[in-house]
Motif scaffolding. Sequence first.
Motif, PDB file in Angstrom:
ATOM      1  N   MET A 162      -8.229  11.260   2.265  1.00 28.91           N
ATOM      2  CA  MET A 162      -7.385  10.072   2.108  1.00 28.91           C
ATOM      3  C   MET A 162      -7.141   9.881   0.620  1.00 28.91           C
ATOM      4  SD  MET A 162      -8.317   6.169   3.241  1.00 28.91           S
ATOM      5  CE  MET A 162      -7.459   4.750   2.578  1.00 28.91           C
ATOM      6  N   HIS A 163      -5.868   9.677   0.237  1.00 29.17           N
ATOM      7  CA  HIS A 163      -5.539   9.471  -1.177  1.00 29.17           C
ATOM      8  C   HIS A 163      -4.323   8.553  -1.280  1.00 29.17           C
ATOM      9  CE1 HIS A 163      -2.994  12.904   0.014  1.00 29.17           C
ATOM     10  NE2 HIS A 163      -4.108  13.582   0.235  1.00 29.17           N
ATOM     11  N   LEU A 164      -4.509   7.434  -1.938  1.00 31.68           N
ATOM     12  CA  LEU A 164      -3.460   6.423  -2.099  1.00 31.68           C
ATOM     13  C   LEU A 164      -3.087   6.265  -3.568  1.00 31.68           C
ATOM     14  CD1 LEU A 164      -4.898   3.689   0.313  1.00 31.68           C
ATOM     15  CD2 LEU A 164      -3.095   5.359   0.824  1.00 31.68           C
ATOM     16  N   ARG A 165      -1.950   5.595  -3.777  1.00 25.29           N
ATOM     17  CA  ARG A 165      -1.477   5.318  -5.143  1.00 25.29           C
ATOM     18  C   ARG A 165      -1.573   3.832  -5.473  1.00 25.29           C
ATOM     19  NH1 ARG A 165       1.106   8.087  -8.908  1.00 25.29           N
ATOM     20  NH2 ARG A 165       2.524   7.071 -10.374  1.00 25.29           N
ATOM     21  N   ILE A 206       0.867  -1.177   0.000  1.00 26.61           N
ATOM     22  CA  ILE A 206       0.000   0.000   0.000  1.00 26.61           C
ATOM     23  C   ILE A 206       0.901   1.223   0.000  1.00 26.61           C
ATOM     24  CG2 ILE A 206      -1.853   1.213   1.200  1.00 26.61           C
ATOM     25  CD1 ILE A 206      -2.404  -1.492   2.654  1.00 26.61           C
ATOM     26  N   THR A 207       0.697   2.110  -0.970  1.00 28.23           N
ATOM     27  CA  THR A 207       1.564   3.288  -1.058  1.00 28.23           C
ATOM     28  C   THR A 207       0.727   4.565  -1.108  1.00 28.23           C
ATOM     29  OG1 THR A 207       1.700   3.425  -3.479  1.00 28.23           O
ATOM     30  CG2 THR A 207       3.198   1.909  -2.380  1.00 28.23           C
ATOM     31  N   LYS A 208       1.333   5.627  -0.621  1.00 22.91           N
ATOM     32  CA  LYS A 208       0.690   6.933  -0.639  1.00 22.91           C
ATOM     33  C   LYS A 208       0.951   7.650  -1.956  1.00 22.91           C
ATOM     34  CE  LYS A 208       1.405   7.718   4.355  1.00 22.91           C
ATOM     35  NZ  LYS A 208       2.037   8.600   5.356  1.00 22.91           N
ATOM     36  N   ARG A 209       0.003   8.505  -2.319  1.00 23.29           N
ATOM     37  CA  ARG A 209       0.263   9.418  -3.428  1.00 23.29           C
ATOM     38  C   ARG A 209       1.221  10.513  -2.969  1.00 23.29           C
ATOM     39  NH1 ARG A 209      -5.340  11.586  -5.629  1.00 23.29           N
ATOM     40  NH2 ARG A 209      -3.916  13.153  -6.468  1.00 23.29           N
ATOM     41  N   ASN A 210       1.914  11.100  -3.904  1.00 24.56           N
ATOM     42  CA  ASN A 210       2.818  12.200  -3.580  1.00 24.56           C
ATOM     43  C   ASN A 210       2.015  13.432  -3.162  1.00 24.56           C
ATOM     44  OD1 ASN A 210       5.050  10.644  -4.315  1.00 24.56           O
ATOM     45  ND2 ASN A 210       4.929  11.305  -6.460  1.00 24.56           N
ATOM     46  N   GLY A 211       2.514  14.099  -2.123  1.00 28.14           N
ATOM     47  CA  GLY A 211       1.887  15.328  -1.659  1.00 28.14           C
ATOM     48  C   GLY A 211       0.920  15.095  -0.517  1.00 28.14           C
TER      49      GLY A 211
END
Length: 742
Positions: A732-735, A670-675
């Motif tokens: 919440m925003h994921l990549r 699970i990864t986060k979006r940039n920013g």
Amino acid sequence: MNISHLILCTSLLAAPICAGQDFTEPEAAAPVVASPLPSSMAQKISSGDFAGLQTEIREALQAAGEQTKATQKLLQDNKYRHLLDIHELLRVTGPDNMKAIFSKSPQDAAFVKAFLQNPVWMELYLGAGLIPENSPAGIQILSDIWKADGKSPDFRTYQSLATGIASVFSTGPFAGKLKANSANCNPVRRYQIFKKLHQENKLHPGFIKLRPWEIRFVTGIHWDDKSYEWLNEHINLPWRRYTDACWAAPYTGSNFFGDTIQGPLFYVPWRDSSGEAENTRTIGGVCGGLSHFGTMAAQAHGIPAYPVGQPGHCAYAVRVKRGQWKGGFGGPDGGMHNHIFGSEAPTSYLLMEAVFADNEKIDLAYQWASQARLDEILGNKDKAIQSWQEALKQTPLHPFFRTELQRLLLEKQGMQPIDWYVYAKDALSHYKGNGFAAFNILKDVQNKFLMDIPAADRIAWFRDLHETIAATPTSWAVKFQPVLDSQSAFLTTPQEKAAYLETVLSTHLKTGDGTNFGQALEWAVKTFVENGQADTFSSAFAKVAQQAGGNDASGAAPDPKKLKEAYGKAIYATEVARSIPAFQTLSKAAASFSDANTSSSTVNTPVPQGWKLVPADGMVRCSTTCQWDSPWDHINLLRPCGGSHHTDKETNPNVIVELKNGVNLAGLIITKRNGNEDRMKKMEVSTSTDGATWFPLASTDNMPKEWIVTAPEGTRAKWIKVEAKNAQPEFMHLRHILVYEK
């Protein structure tokens, strides 16, 4: 049982019940009072001659009607209304069945005499919802309760309780189970338990004002009677929190000795305890046991509730006020185990609440219904039609009353297609907020006019109906496909079908929460795209997209910005509708709006050895969307290239991945979006095999940029939820949510 579960259970046991906002309305008007019966009728009752009584009453009512043409005036006369009540009671029960109850014992005979002299009680019984489905059984149960308590000075206070218990034990989906388990579920004992609890001030204050149709949802469940007493004593909490009561018992599929809940030995060591509720609290159970536990916990405090079936799951609902039901354990939507007008929640309980919303009007409506049946028995069908119309003026949505009216209209000679069209339009005008009920009740009427009006008028009729449906609260559990299949059968040319599809998509894109729109898209994919008519679908969708900004379609190429916005709303709607086929189709169609390069990977963390990426052939369901969301990129969350999503501000925003098939889970990346990465710190991951019961897999108080979650050996999952646990509402925003199997 984990620590948080123990804390919750402790709070449930310790918290007192409190009134808060009431869930009923006070009686609107005093009901009709008793009037002395003529001596000849009283004599027939005393001798048990109910066939003769029925004949004499019918003749008296007929004579009164001939003397006074204004039926409305007759219904205001207590003597006439009293006789009409007895006539209707004998009609639904049958004179022979009434005589059998009367002849059973002197006490039963005394009950019948008392009941027939009490129009208030008779009207409660006749208006209980499902009467006359099995009236003889209901009358016998009332007699049994009256024999046990009828001479007590406060019995009149509990007539509604007695009547509701008689109704639920004799009619509806629980009746058979309650009869089959009569040793543990006895209506007299259940009545006595609730009367005692009320007198001890242990029930919600609104309980005593409940009508019999509402009492069905307090006393109607097939668990044993003593569980009510045990739950009232041991599970006490603020009444609006009975949606959490299920968690007072542990979720487990096996008992302390290893016996599974699927086998016969699960509850055997505790069979001499205080009943099924205590057994469940001690050893636990799965969704069925916990949902029944939660339902009965609310009911044991005088609060209406029902269990509800869902695909692979059982949940429940608790009524917090008239017209408003809140879900427990994943409810309130699905198949209601206890119901009056159909089992499909929320549409069924919304219809029920609308029909019975006004006590005074529903009482008068049932009087007109009794008059209508008398009119037909006397051979005056035109007058019966007028009486049914008067009943429906009081409660326009009552499905049983409208069915009777339509039956008589169908039998009437001279009704032309235009007459049926006018009738249908008028009926539809009453159904705002209950559109699915309108479709169900008018689908046979449609057959009388649809093929006799121009194609443009057919489409216009469907548009009116869909505008009513679009304004109806719904959910994924309410199936839209039968409406679309039924209506499309009336379309004869490709042009009509294209116009119909455009009408449906346009209407539900503009109105509603997206559930109907998502199901309409699913239907369109199956009906058009998968049958070689993808161009028809694409053209209709493009026209709808062009209109989304409020402008009419001009025939020009769709505005790319409007088309992108329409696809975004459409994809999110498929998530709300929980439709994998529509989500996949729309995501593929909208792929050009994504900047993702699906042939590359943006994951920096090495994938653990032996992990196999699950294909992106399922769906992603985000808890909310907002102006910064990119639904066309949701599917790419499941791919190494990475995608994006953006919830609105929530305390616990989440993303649920539904796999096409269940897997032996290896783990997740699970990864986060940039920013703005600091928005996501405290995070939890849970898994489920039924989409409703969640089991914790991992948690962190400070989520890293790329989070690797390893699943324990033997973890099965079809649904995976990634959820933020915020102190205050946040985005919440994921990549990535990459799912790996073994």
